[in-house]
Design a protein around this motif. Structure first.
Motif, PDB file in Angstrom:
ATOM      1  N   LEU A  57       8.294  51.694  84.230  1.00 21.55           N
ATOM      2  CA  LEU A  57       7.089  50.859  84.148  1.00 21.55           C
ATOM      3  C   LEU A  57       5.874  51.595  84.688  1.00 21.55           C
ATOM      4  O   LEU A  57       4.774  51.471  84.141  1.00 21.55           O
ATOM      5  N   VAL A  58       6.044  52.350  85.741  1.00 22.29           N
ATOM      6  CA  VAL A  58       4.923  53.118  86.304  1.00 22.29           C
ATOM      7  C   VAL A  58       4.419  54.125  85.274  1.00 22.29           C
ATOM      8  O   VAL A  58       3.208  54.273  85.072  1.00 22.29           O
ATOM      9  N   ARG A  59       5.340  54.803  84.591  1.00 23.55           N
ATOM     10  CA  ARG A  59       4.934  55.759  83.549  1.00 23.55           C
ATOM     11  C   ARG A  59       4.226  55.052  82.402  1.00 23.55           C
ATOM     12  O   ARG A  59       3.230  55.545  81.870  1.00 23.55           O
ATOM     13  N   ALA A  60       4.724  53.881  82.017  1.00 18.55           N
ATOM     14  CA  ALA A  60       4.105  53.133  80.917  1.00 18.55           C
ATOM     15  C   ALA A  60       2.697  52.690  81.284  1.00 18.55           C
ATOM     16  O   ALA A  60       1.775  52.764  80.461  1.00 18.55           O
ATOM     17  N   VAL A  61       2.514  52.240  82.518  1.00 18.77           N
ATOM     18  CA  VAL A  61       1.175  51.841  82.973  1.00 18.77           C
ATOM     19  C   VAL A  61       0.249  53.052  82.960  1.00 18.77           C
ATOM     20  O   VAL A  61      -0.891  52.971  82.487  1.00 18.77           O
ATOM     21  N   ALA A  62       0.726  54.188  83.446  1.00 16.47           N
ATOM     22  CA  ALA A  62      -0.089  55.413  83.463  1.00 16.47           C
ATOM     23  C   ALA A  62      -0.472  55.819  82.051  1.00 16.47           C
ATOM     24  O   ALA A  62      -1.603  56.272  81.811  1.00 16.47           O
ATOM     25  N   ALA A  63       0.448  55.636  81.104  1.00 17.17           N
ATOM     26  CA  ALA A  63       0.164  55.986  79.709  1.00 17.17           C
ATOM     27  C   ALA A  63      -0.936  55.108  79.114  1.00 17.17           C
ATOM     28  O   ALA A  63      -1.619  55.521  78.181  1.00 17.17           O
ATOM     29  N   THR A  64      -1.126  53.907  79.664  1.00 14.68           N
ATOM     30  CA  THR A  64      -2.206  53.040  79.186  1.00 14.68           C
ATOM     31  C   THR A  64      -3.528  53.354  79.867  1.00 14.68           C
ATOM     32  O   THR A  64      -4.550  52.754  79.539  1.00 14.68           O
ATOM     33  N   GLY A  65      -3.501  54.294  80.838  1.00 16.67           N
ATOM     34  CA  GLY A  65      -4.739  54.734  81.455  1.00 16.67           C
ATOM     35  C   GLY A  65      -5.042  54.124  82.808  1.00 16.67           C
ATOM     36  O   GLY A  65      -6.090  54.398  83.395  1.00 16.67           O
ATOM     37  N   TYR A  66      -4.154  53.301  83.341  1.00 23.06           N
ATOM     38  CA  TYR A  66      -4.407  52.668  84.636  1.00 23.06           C
ATOM     39  C   TYR A  66      -3.672  53.419  85.737  1.00 23.06           C
ATOM     40  O   TYR A  66      -2.535  53.833  85.570  1.00 23.06           O
ATOM     41  N   THR A  67      -4.332  53.578  86.873  1.00 17.96           N
ATOM     42  CA  THR A  67      -3.717  54.298  87.983  1.00 17.96           C
ATOM     43  C   THR A  67      -3.608  53.454  89.245  1.00 17.96           C
ATOM     44  O   THR A  67      -2.720  53.670  90.056  1.00 17.96           O
ATOM     45  N   THR A  68      -4.515  52.513  89.433  1.00 16.10           N
ATOM     46  CA  THR A  68      -4.553  51.704  90.649  1.00 16.10           C
ATOM     47  C   THR A  68      -4.488  50.225  90.282  1.00 16.10           C
ATOM     48  O   THR A  68      -5.245  49.771  89.422  1.00 16.10           O
ATOM     49  N   PRO A  69      -3.607  49.455  90.924  1.00 16.98           N
ATOM     50  CA  PRO A  69      -3.542  48.023  90.620  1.00 16.98           C
ATOM     51  C   PRO A  69      -4.800  47.289  91.075  1.00 16.98           C
ATOM     52  O   PRO A  69      -5.399  47.627  92.096  1.00 16.98           O
ATOM     53  N   THR A  70      -5.178  46.296  90.303  1.00 18.56           N
ATOM     54  CA  THR A  70      -6.321  45.452  90.654  1.00 18.56           C
ATOM     55  C   THR A  70      -5.921  44.521  91.793  1.00 18.56           C
ATOM     56  O   THR A  70      -4.728  44.349  92.079  1.00 18.56           O
ATOM     57  N   PRO A  71      -6.878  43.874  92.443  1.00 16.77           N
ATOM     58  CA  PRO A  71      -6.526  42.903  93.488  1.00 16.77           C
ATOM     59  C   PRO A  71      -5.588  41.797  92.987  1.00 16.77           C
ATOM     60  O   PRO A  71      -4.676  41.385  93.703  1.00 16.77           O
ATOM     61  N   VAL A  72      -5.789  41.330  91.761  1.00 15.91           N
ATOM     62  CA  VAL A  72      -4.900  40.317  91.194  1.00 15.91           C
ATOM     63  C   VAL A  72      -3.478  40.864  91.114  1.00 15.91           C
ATOM     64  O   VAL A  72      -2.513  40.204  91.510  1.00 15.91           O
ATOM     65  N   GLN A  73      -3.335  42.078  90.608  1.00 14.85           N
ATOM     66  CA  GLN A  73      -2.009  42.684  90.472  1.00 14.85           C
ATOM     67  C   GLN A  73      -1.375  42.956  91.830  1.00 14.85           C
ATOM     68  O   GLN A  73      -0.167  42.797  92.002  1.00 14.85           O
ATOM     69  N   GLN A  74      -2.180  43.359  92.805  1.00 15.33           N
ATOM     70  CA  GLN A  74      -1.654  43.634  94.145  1.00 15.33           C
ATOM     71  C   GLN A  74      -1.007  42.397  94.754  1.00 15.33           C
ATOM     72  O   GLN A  74      -0.042  42.507  95.506  1.00 15.33           O
ATOM     73  N   GLN A  75      -1.529  41.231  94.448  1.00 16.27           N
ATOM     74  CA  GLN A  75      -0.968  39.990  94.982  1.00 16.27           C
ATOM     75  C   GLN A  75       0.113  39.413  94.066  1.00 16.27           C
ATOM     76  O   GLN A  75       1.130  38.918  94.539  1.00 16.27           O
ATOM     77  N   ALA A  76      -0.094  39.470  92.750  1.00 16.03           N
ATOM     78  CA  ALA A  76       0.818  38.813  91.811  1.00 16.03           C
ATOM     79  C   ALA A  76       2.132  39.564  91.634  1.00 16.03           C
ATOM     80  O   ALA A  76       3.198  38.942  91.618  1.00 16.03           O
ATOM     81  N   VAL A  77       2.100  40.878  91.473  1.00 12.41           N
ATOM     82  CA  VAL A  77       3.318  41.641  91.177  1.00 12.41           C
ATOM     83  C   VAL A  77       4.379  41.448  92.255  1.00 12.41           C
ATOM     84  O   VAL A  77       5.521  41.075  91.946  1.00 12.41           O
ATOM     85  N   PRO A  78       4.068  41.668  93.537  1.00 17.80           N
ATOM     86  CA  PRO A  78       5.112  41.461  94.551  1.00 17.80           C
ATOM     87  C   PRO A  78       5.622  40.016  94.595  1.00 17.80           C
ATOM     88  O   PRO A  78       6.811  39.781  94.793  1.00 17.80           O
ATOM     89  N   ALA A  79       4.730  39.049  94.393  1.00 16.71           N
ATOM     90  CA  ALA A  79       5.148  37.643  94.422  1.00 16.71           C
ATOM     91  C   ALA A  79       6.144  37.338  93.309  1.00 16.71           C
ATOM     92  O   ALA A  79       7.157  36.680  93.532  1.00 16.71           O
ATOM     93  N   VAL A  80       5.870  37.805  92.098  1.00 16.25           N
ATOM     94  CA  VAL A  80       6.772  37.552  90.972  1.00 16.25           C
ATOM     95  C   VAL A  80       8.078  38.313  91.168  1.00 16.25           C
ATOM     96  O   VAL A  80       9.160  37.789  90.878  1.00 16.25           O
ATOM     97  N   LEU A  81       8.005  39.536  91.677  1.00 20.86           N
ATOM     98  CA  LEU A  81       9.233  40.292  91.941  1.00 20.86           C
ATOM     99  C   LEU A  81      10.130  39.567  92.942  1.00 20.86           C
ATOM    100  O   LEU A  81      11.351  39.651  92.873  1.00 20.86           O
ATOM    101  N   GLU A  82       9.527  38.829  93.866  1.00 22.41           N
ATOM    102  CA  GLU A  82      10.280  38.052  94.855  1.00 22.41           C
ATOM    103  C   GLU A  82      10.796  36.743  94.271  1.00 22.41           C
ATOM    104  O   GLU A  82      11.515  36.011  94.935  1.00 22.41           O
ATOM    105  N   GLY A  83      10.401  36.416  93.030  1.00 24.30           N
ATOM    106  CA  GLY A  83      10.838  35.177  92.411  1.00 24.30           C
ATOM    107  C   GLY A  83       9.967  33.983  92.748  1.00 24.30           C
ATOM    108  O   GLY A  83      10.338  32.847  92.490  1.00 24.30           O
TER     109      GLY A  83
END
Length: 195
Positions: A57-83
């Motif tokens: 997934l990290v490689r796929a995100v990099a391939a789309t041109g993004y390198t740093t998560p946005t504030p929304v992603q910084q909060q949402a990704v860990p929360a969803v990963l935790e269920g």
């Protein structure tokens, strides 16, 4: 706006337009109690890998041109990963789609491997609903771009086009279905009449 519900009683995180963080609780069917409470700011994630996402997934995100998560992603990704359940409302371009798509894909394919569960014929493991055809197609394209290294089965369905190709896409079973609400409802009614 994004709403992910996994359980009957729901504790959701709301991220408003200023990316301020608040807690919202649903209390049964009686109504909604809204208690604005800033969540802890938590760690600052400088890279997608630090969010707990696997290399694919990290490689796929990099391939789309993004390198740093946005504030929304910084909060949402860990929360969803935790269920955890969450609701996100933020302006266009704040990373809401990646905020739910990346962790959902990770939960379907932990560490880039199948979780051993596959959708049975005519079943869908994850349903993503969008209000417009254009947004459904955009979200589906983003999900496919993030899952390029994974055996993800997905489809996008909406009204205004022929139903048969869409029904054939769903027939073998899907990991993720992106849709506008009307088409899945019409398929449900169609299947009820077939029985």
């Amino acid at each position: 706006c994004l709403l992910m519900l996994q359980r009957g009683r729901v504790d959701m995180t709301v991220i408003n337009r200023q990316v301020g963080l608040y807690t919202l609780s649903l209390l049964g069917l009686e109504g909604i109690a809204y208690h604005p409470q800033p969540l802890s700011s938590g760690p600052l994630y400088l890279a997608f890998a630090s969010l707990g996402l696997p290399g694919a997934l990290v490689r796929a995100v990099a391939a789309t041109g993004y390198t740093t998560p946005t504030p929304v992603q910084q909060q949402a990704v860990p929360a969803v990963l935790e269920g955890r359940d969450l609701m996100v409302a933020a302006q266009t371009g704040t990373g809401k789609t990646a905020g739910f798509a990346l962790p959902v894909i990770e939960r379907l394919f932990p560490n880039g491997e199948s979780d051993g569960q596959r959708a049975k014929p005519k079943q869908v493991r994850v349903l993503v609903l969008t209000p417009t055809r254009e947004l459904a197609a955009q979200v589906h394209d983003i999900i496919r771009a993030y899952a390029t290294e994974l055996p993800l089965k997905s489809a996008c369905i909406f009204g205004g086009v022929g139903a048969n190709p869409q029904m054939k896409a769903i027939a073998p079973g899907l990991d993720i279905l992106v849709a506008c609400p009307g088409r899945p409802v019409s398929y449900t009614h169609l299947r009820a009449h077939e029985r």
